[in-house]
Scaffold this active site. Structure first.
Site, PDB file in Angstrom:
ATOM      1  N   ASP A 255       0.735  -1.329   0.280  1.00 18.48           N
ATOM      2  CA  ASP A 255       0.079  -0.321   0.276  1.00 18.48           C
ATOM      3  C   ASP A 255       1.035   1.074   0.175  1.00 18.48           C
ATOM      4  O   ASP A 255       1.934   0.893   0.914  1.00 18.48           O
ATOM      5  CB  ASP A 255      -1.330   0.054   1.572  1.00 18.48           C
ATOM      6  CG  ASP A 255      -2.047   1.002   1.344  1.00 18.48           C
ATOM      7  OD1 ASP A 255      -2.377   1.793   0.087  1.00 18.48           O
ATOM      8  OD2 ASP A 255      -3.485   0.398   1.741  1.00 18.48           O
ATOM      9  N   ASP A 256       1.275   2.541  -1.194  1.00 17.48           N
ATOM     10  CA  ASP A 256       1.173   3.440  -0.963  1.00 17.48           C
ATOM     11  C   ASP A 256       2.950   3.225  -1.320  1.00 17.48           C
ATOM     12  O   ASP A 256       3.724   4.681  -0.917  1.00 17.48           O
ATOM     13  CB  ASP A 256       1.343   4.055  -0.065  1.00 17.48           C
ATOM     14  CG  ASP A 256      -0.107   4.453  -0.018  1.00 17.48           C
ATOM     15  OD1 ASP A 256      -0.952   4.198  -0.257  1.00 17.48           O
ATOM     16  OD2 ASP A 256      -0.582   5.730   1.069  1.00 17.48           O
TER      17      ASP A 256
ATOM     18  N   CYS B 154      -5.914   3.893  -3.225  1.00 14.61           N
ATOM     19  CA  CYS B 154      -5.958   2.364  -2.851  1.00 14.61           C
ATOM     20  C   CYS B 154      -7.644   1.828  -3.733  1.00 14.61           C
ATOM     21  O   CYS B 154      -7.449   0.580  -4.060  1.00 14.61           O
ATOM     22  CB  CYS B 154      -5.941   3.016  -1.633  1.00 14.61           C
ATOM     23  SG  CYS B 154      -5.287   3.833  -0.679  1.00 14.61           S
TER      24      CYS B 154
ATOM     25  N   ARG C 260      -7.768  -1.536  -5.807  1.00 14.22           N
ATOM     26  CA  ARG C 260      -8.267  -3.046  -5.248  1.00 14.22           C
ATOM     27  C   ARG C 260      -9.498  -3.172  -6.218  1.00 14.22           C
ATOM     28  O   ARG C 260      -9.615  -4.483  -5.808  1.00 14.22           O
ATOM     29  CB  ARG C 260      -8.860  -2.901  -3.734  1.00 14.22           C
ATOM     30  CG  ARG C 260      -7.247  -2.553  -3.336  1.00 14.22           C
ATOM     31  CD  ARG C 260      -7.176  -2.676  -1.531  1.00 14.22           C
ATOM     32  NE  ARG C 260      -6.124  -2.468  -0.565  1.00 14.22           N
ATOM     33  CZ  ARG C 260      -5.378  -1.752  -0.865  1.00 14.22           C
ATOM     34  NH1 ARG C 260      -5.352  -0.818  -1.881  1.00 14.22           N
ATOM     35  NH2 ARG C 260      -4.524  -1.701  -0.076  1.00 14.22           N
TER      36      ARG C 260
ATOM     37  N   LYS D 288      -5.776  -6.040   4.430  1.00 13.68           N
ATOM     38  CA  LYS D 288      -6.947  -4.244   4.124  1.00 13.68           C
ATOM     39  C   LYS D 288      -7.943  -4.833   2.837  1.00 13.68           C
ATOM     40  O   LYS D 288      -7.520  -5.284   1.712  1.00 13.68           O
ATOM     41  CB  LYS D 288      -6.206  -3.755   3.603  1.00 13.68           C
ATOM     42  CG  LYS D 288      -6.563  -2.648   2.833  1.00 13.68           C
ATOM     43  CD  LYS D 288      -5.911  -1.228   2.643  1.00 13.68           C
ATOM     44  CE  LYS D 288      -6.554   0.154   2.062  1.00 13.68           C
ATOM     45  NZ  LYS D 288      -5.791   0.962   2.054  1.00 13.68           N
TER      46      LYS D 288
ATOM     47  N   HIS E 153     -10.717  -2.363   1.858  1.00 11.21           N
ATOM     48  CA  HIS E 153     -11.648  -1.613   1.144  1.00 11.21           C
ATOM     49  C   HIS E 153     -12.447  -1.226   0.234  1.00 11.21           C
ATOM     50  O   HIS E 153     -12.212  -0.384  -0.530  1.00 11.21           O
ATOM     51  CB  HIS E 153      -9.463  -0.401   1.082  1.00 11.21           C
ATOM     52  CG  HIS E 153     -10.157   0.638   1.319  1.00 11.21           C
ATOM     53  ND1 HIS E 153      -9.057   1.703   0.863  1.00 11.21           N
ATOM     54  CD2 HIS E 153     -10.631   1.785   1.645  1.00 11.21           C
ATOM     55  CE1 HIS E 153      -9.369   2.709   0.704  1.00 11.21           C
ATOM     56  NE2 HIS E 153     -10.827   2.787   1.038  1.00 11.21           N
TER      57      HIS E 153
ATOM     58  N   HIS F 254       1.618   2.360   3.911  1.00 13.28           N
ATOM     59  CA  HIS F 254       0.347   3.030   3.572  1.00 13.28           C
ATOM     60  C   HIS F 254       0.221   4.107   5.474  1.00 13.28           C
ATOM     61  O   HIS F 254       1.315   3.510   6.681  1.00 13.28           O
ATOM     62  CB  HIS F 254      -0.763   2.653   4.475  1.00 13.28           C
ATOM     63  CG  HIS F 254      -2.128   3.482   3.781  1.00 13.28           C
ATOM     64  ND1 HIS F 254      -2.587   4.506   4.692  1.00 13.28           N
ATOM     65  CD2 HIS F 254      -2.662   3.986   2.506  1.00 13.28           C
ATOM     66  CE1 HIS F 254      -3.107   4.827   4.289  1.00 13.28           C
ATOM     67  NE2 HIS F 254      -3.736   5.248   3.395  1.00 13.28           N
TER      68      HIS F 254
ATOM     69  N   ASP G 133      -0.166  -0.900  -4.981  1.00  8.43           N
ATOM     70  CA  ASP G 133      -1.482  -0.514  -5.246  1.00  8.43           C
ATOM     71  C   ASP G 133      -1.731   1.088  -6.026  1.00  8.43           C
ATOM     72  O   ASP G 133      -3.175   1.333  -6.113  1.00  8.43           O
ATOM     73  CB  ASP G 133      -2.138  -0.166  -3.779  1.00  8.43           C
ATOM     74  CG  ASP G 133      -2.344   0.841  -3.327  1.00  8.43           C
ATOM     75  OD1 ASP G 133      -1.418   1.236  -3.012  1.00  8.43           O
ATOM     76  OD2 ASP G 133      -3.307   1.117  -2.243  1.00  8.43           O
ATOM     77  N   ASN G 134      -0.458   1.484  -5.789  1.00  7.64           N
ATOM     78  CA  ASN G 134      -0.006   3.266  -6.242  1.00  7.64           C
ATOM     79  C   ASN G 134       1.535   3.442  -6.029  1.00  7.64           C
ATOM     80  O   ASN G 134       1.858   3.183  -4.920  1.00  7.64           O
ATOM     81  CB  ASN G 134      -1.421   3.585  -5.617  1.00  7.64           C
ATOM     82  CG  ASN G 134      -1.856   4.357  -4.295  1.00  7.64           C
ATOM     83  OD1 ASN G 134      -2.375   3.712  -3.881  1.00  7.64           O
ATOM     84  ND2 ASN G 134      -0.134   4.663  -3.376  1.00  7.64           N
TER      85      ASN G 134
ATOM     86  N   LYS H 288       1.014   9.642  -6.010  1.00  8.63           N
ATOM     87  CA  LYS H 288      -0.325   8.412  -5.974  1.00  8.63           C
ATOM     88  C   LYS H 288      -2.022  10.195  -6.375  1.00  8.63           C
ATOM     89  O   LYS H 288      -1.951  11.131  -5.811  1.00  8.63           O
ATOM     90  CB  LYS H 288      -0.350   8.294  -4.455  1.00  8.63           C
ATOM     91  CG  LYS H 288      -1.834   8.266  -4.801  1.00  8.63           C
ATOM     92  CD  LYS H 288      -1.942   8.075  -2.603  1.00  8.63           C
ATOM     93  CE  LYS H 288      -2.947   6.762  -2.256  1.00  8.63           C
ATOM     94  NZ  LYS H 288      -2.998   6.477  -0.491  1.00  8.63           N
TER      95      LYS H 288
END
Length: 551
Positions: A39-40, A77, A81, A134, A136, A229, A335-336, A384
């Site tokens: 994540d991130d 995010c 997903r 996660k 989300h 993240h 994810d990014n 992002k």
């Protein structure tokens, strides 16, 4: 006669033995699949992509598998997903903006029933379905939760962020941002500082694999880490490894990463790199105290990535112990890109005030900020939630012993919508045309199996790729990339084949290509349910759970 009967008996016994063996092994002859999402995390934050951060387990997967230079997510995010789990563009799946309901089907804020999840399709194909981390993509109603959307076992959080040391609501604005930690459908309430969430994601994945081993089925495991993240929180033992590792600052380390990327073959010699970000101050012009503050941030960020890699190692060790490592495909992505912006008007948006401890501790709710995100996204431009390459480019590792040749690096140009058709083809599962009374959305992506197993250098797509998020738009068709950033409606055009750094906008010299790709974009937007972002009148910088900050 006795000899004949003996021969028949032996023959019959042999047939029974073979039948019994086939009955036992056929289900498990199908490959297991593990999808790892972080994540991130920036494009070059792994050791095998050029980083100073120690990621030995992922480095091993990379050296024994395949890395791609070009693999794309949705830049943020929840929309990422949504596409990852369904194989749909995020609007088609109901997550056009984020996990909030904006009152339209493409923006309802949770996955619609026409977009089947990986859990639902794999379960229908005889797989055990496991998720640790996660979610989300829907939390307001229990029908939107993982167990109700196809996953046999789930541990993790439903929404976009949490403390790594407790499950208290995050202090976002006037109303604290809720954190719901579940094991299956049961809510958990751990004591303060009683655990570290990344470890728990890894530990629960290992437990799920142990429990699944009792079943006569292959498995699909979705390992969805929240690291790195925000909030910047890590274990002291991991932070200690990185004391002094970032003393040279982002300018020097970025140049070193560029050289590593060239040396390891990720960055081609003829490729451009993004220009220096003018919003990032020069490291050598910072004061001593400023340098100490910034170094501490990146030391914690690196510790979070390091710990994530340790937990990948736990899963790999369990896989080997269960003797399933030879028949498992593992995919790793982010994810990014790393998150830009600055927290000059309070960390992470208005009103986030819980910073009652040093960076890295459970009282810290700070984040990396643009200065270090500039390093994380090396050699790409922007961050992002942006449609330039730094916003939605992901590292990509694929590992499958005996199936994927070790040490390969290819162009790829894959997209997260390609993972679902890849997995289903590999598993021999036919994507259902209907599921639970709903007509399924067809899959727009392409299988990556020719790329993974047949040594193709990139995806034979036959159609452009499209993006839209919060008014930011992009099209990728062959070497050409068309992009515009909200609120501007001016199209930029880049030749990504030689200009991955997006340094030379050639839109004016190629108006025919701009017109062709922009027309294709608007056709896609109309078919996919995209609505002009300005109609929503949202202020995205105050959205919780991971929306990018704006200056």
């Amino acid at each position: 006669m006795k000899k004949t009967l003996l021969t028949l008996h032996l023959l019959f016994s042999t047939v029974l033995f073979v039948f019994a063996q086939n009955k036992t092994t056929t289900p498990n002859s199908k490959p297991n699949i593990i999808l790892i999402l972080v994540d991130d995390m920036g494009y070059s934050d792994l050791g095998n992509y050029g980083s100073e951060i120690k990621t030995p387990n992922l480095d091993k997967l990379a050296s024994e598998g395949l890395r791609l230079r070009e693999f794309y997510n949705n830049s943020i995010c929840a929309p990422t997903r949504a596409s990852l789990l369904t194989g749909q563009y995020q609007h088609k799946a109901g997550m056009g903006f984020f996990d909030i309901n904006l009152g339209l089907p493409a923006y309802q804020g949770y996955l619609n029933k026409e977009s089947l999840t990986l859990g639902e399709v794999f379960r229908s194909g005889g797989y055990s379905t496991l998720l640790s981390g996660k979610w989300h993509v829907g939390s307001e109603d229990q029908s939107q939760w993982p167990n109700q959307r196809g996953f046999d076992k789930f541990y993790g959080i439903l929404k976009g962020a949490s403390s790594y040391f407790d499950s208290k609501p995050l202090p976002f604005g006037k109303t604290p941002y809720p954190v719901k930690l579940l094991r299956n459908n049961e809510e958990l309430h751990p004591k303060d500082d009683s655990y570290y969430f990344t470890d728990e994601i890894g530990n629960n994945a290992v437990t799920f694999l142990d429990e699944q081993n009792k079943e006569n089925k292959p498995f699909f495991l979705y390992l969805a880490f929240t690291a790195p993240h925000w909030p910047l929180q890590a274990k002291p033992v991991d932070i200690a490894k990185y004391k002094g590792k970032f003393d040279e600052g982002w300018d020097v380390l970025r140049e070193k990463r560029i050289e590593k990327l060239k040396t390891n073959g990720i960055l081609s010699p003829n490729q451009t790199v993004s220009p220096r970000d003018p919003e990032v101050p020069e490291w050598n012009k910072l004061t001593y105290d400023e340098k100490q503050f910034w170094k501490a941030k990146m030391e914690v960020y690196a510790a979070m990535v390091d710990n994530m890699d340790q937990n990948v190692g736990k899963v790999m060790n369990k896989l080997k112990a269960l003797k399933k490592d030879k028949n498992t495909l593992i995919i790793f992505i982010s994810d990014n890109g790393a998150q830009g912006g600055f927290n000059t008007y309070n960390p992470l948006g208005r009103g986030l005030v819980r910073n009652d401890g040093p960076i890295g501790t459970s009282g810290s709710f700070d984040y990396q900020e643009q200065n270090w995100a500039y390093l994380s996204n090396t050699p790409l431009q922007q961050y992002k939630n942006n449609m330039h390459e730094g916003g939605f480019s992901s590292p990509f590792i694929a590992w499958f012993p005996s199936k994927i040749k070790g040490g390969r690096i290819d162009k790829g140009t894959g997209h997260i919508i390609d993972l679902a058709p890849t997995f289903y083809e590999l598993a021999g599962i036919e994507y259902p045309k209907e599921y639970n009374g709903a007509k399924s959305n067809p899959l727009p992506g392409k299988s990556l199996l020719p790329l993974l197993f047949d040594n193709a250098s990139e995806v034979d797509r036959g159609a452009p790729l499209f993006w839209e998020r919060a008014g930011n738009r992009a099209v990728r068709d062959g070497k050409w990339k068309l992009v515009s950033i909200y609120p501007s409606y001016e199209w930029e055009l880049y030749d990504i084949e030689t200009d991955r750094g997006e340094t030379n906008n050639v839109a004016k010299q190629n108006l025919g290509i701009v017109n062709k790709l922009s027309a294709a974009y608007f056709d896609w937007a109309d078919q996919t349910g995209v609505v002009e972002y300005s109609k929503f009148k949202l202020k995205q910088e105050v959205m919780p759970g991971g929306a990018a900050l704006k200056k």
